[in-house]
Scaffold this motif. Sequence first.
Motif, PDB file in Angstrom:
ATOM      1  N   ASP A 255      -8.529   3.073  -2.452  1.00  0.00           N
ATOM      2  CA  ASP A 255      -9.699   2.651  -1.677  1.00  0.00           C
ATOM      3  C   ASP A 255      -9.603   3.109  -0.224  1.00  0.00           C
ATOM      4  O   ASP A 255     -10.592   3.518   0.375  1.00  0.00           O
ATOM      5  CB  ASP A 255      -9.857   1.134  -1.733  1.00  0.00           C
ATOM      6  N   SER A 256      -8.397   3.045   0.339  1.00  0.00           N
ATOM      7  CA  SER A 256      -8.211   3.507   1.715  1.00  0.00           C
ATOM      8  C   SER A 256      -8.480   4.999   1.837  1.00  0.00           C
ATOM      9  O   SER A 256      -9.122   5.451   2.788  1.00  0.00           O
ATOM     10  CB  SER A 256      -6.798   3.194   2.191  1.00  0.00           C
TER      11      SER A 256
ATOM     12  N   MET B 253       0.820  -1.196   0.000  1.00  0.00           N
ATOM     13  CA  MET B 253       0.000   0.000   0.000  1.00  0.00           C
ATOM     14  C   MET B 253       0.861   1.257   0.000  1.00  0.00           C
ATOM     15  O   MET B 253       0.477   2.262  -0.567  1.00  0.00           O
ATOM     16  CB  MET B 253      -0.933   0.011   1.204  1.00  0.00           C
TER      17      MET B 253
ATOM     18  N   GLY C 262     -12.134   5.822   1.749  1.00  0.00           N
ATOM     19  CA  GLY C 262     -12.805   5.538   3.008  1.00  0.00           C
ATOM     20  C   GLY C 262     -12.815   6.729   3.956  1.00  0.00           C
ATOM     21  O   GLY C 262     -13.694   6.854   4.801  1.00  0.00           O
ATOM     22  N   TRP C 263     -11.845   7.605   3.808  1.00  0.00           N
ATOM     23  CA  TRP C 263     -11.739   8.789   4.660  1.00  0.00           C
ATOM     24  C   TRP C 263     -12.202  10.068   3.958  1.00  0.00           C
ATOM     25  O   TRP C 263     -12.028  11.172   4.470  1.00  0.00           O
ATOM     26  CB  TRP C 263     -10.290   8.984   5.117  1.00  0.00           C
TER      27      TRP C 263
ATOM     28  N   THR D  36      -5.460  -0.350  -3.731  1.00  0.00           N
ATOM     29  CA  THR D  36      -5.602  -0.461  -2.278  1.00  0.00           C
ATOM     30  C   THR D  36      -5.454   0.902  -1.614  1.00  0.00           C
ATOM     31  O   THR D  36      -6.240   1.267  -0.734  1.00  0.00           O
ATOM     32  CB  THR D  36      -4.551  -1.446  -1.718  1.00  0.00           C
ATOM     33  N   ALA D  37      -4.445   1.673  -2.038  1.00  0.00           N
ATOM     34  CA  ALA D  37      -4.231   3.000  -1.462  1.00  0.00           C
ATOM     35  C   ALA D  37      -5.408   3.925  -1.780  1.00  0.00           C
ATOM     36  O   ALA D  37      -5.871   4.670  -0.905  1.00  0.00           O
ATOM     37  CB  ALA D  37      -2.928   3.597  -1.984  1.00  0.00           C
TER      38      ALA D  37
END
Length: 125
Positions: free
Chosen positions: A62-63, A1, A66-67, A59-60
């Motif tokens: 999507d993370s 990530m 989320g925020w 992945t990065a």
Amino acid sequence: MLLGLFVLLACQLGGDIITRALSLPVPGPVIGILLLLGVMVVARYLPKRDRSVGAQIETAADSLLGWLGLFFVPAGVGISQHFDLVAANGLALTLVLVVSSVLTLAVTVWVFILARRLFGARGNG
């Protein structure tokens, strides 16, 4: 990530640098997205390992998504601190929001119709 986050931030920085160096009327993040597209195309042809570059970028991203809600907090605080200014210009703000939304929708439909005519309808749908 970590590699994915680095690539995302590097594309953002690269877009800002290109925009400022060439005095382009395009925002740096737009150029950064184009750079990211180039990275993703190149990453597709890299040898596959346990975790490909594209998967790490996904992945990065999507993370970060989320925020995403936290990025709206400063705007909400600004509106609450300057509520009198917002109230004084409420009608104009509402008009601008409605007109820009309708124009965005119209342009999106127009582009879709143009793309469908240019590339033809594919499939049965």
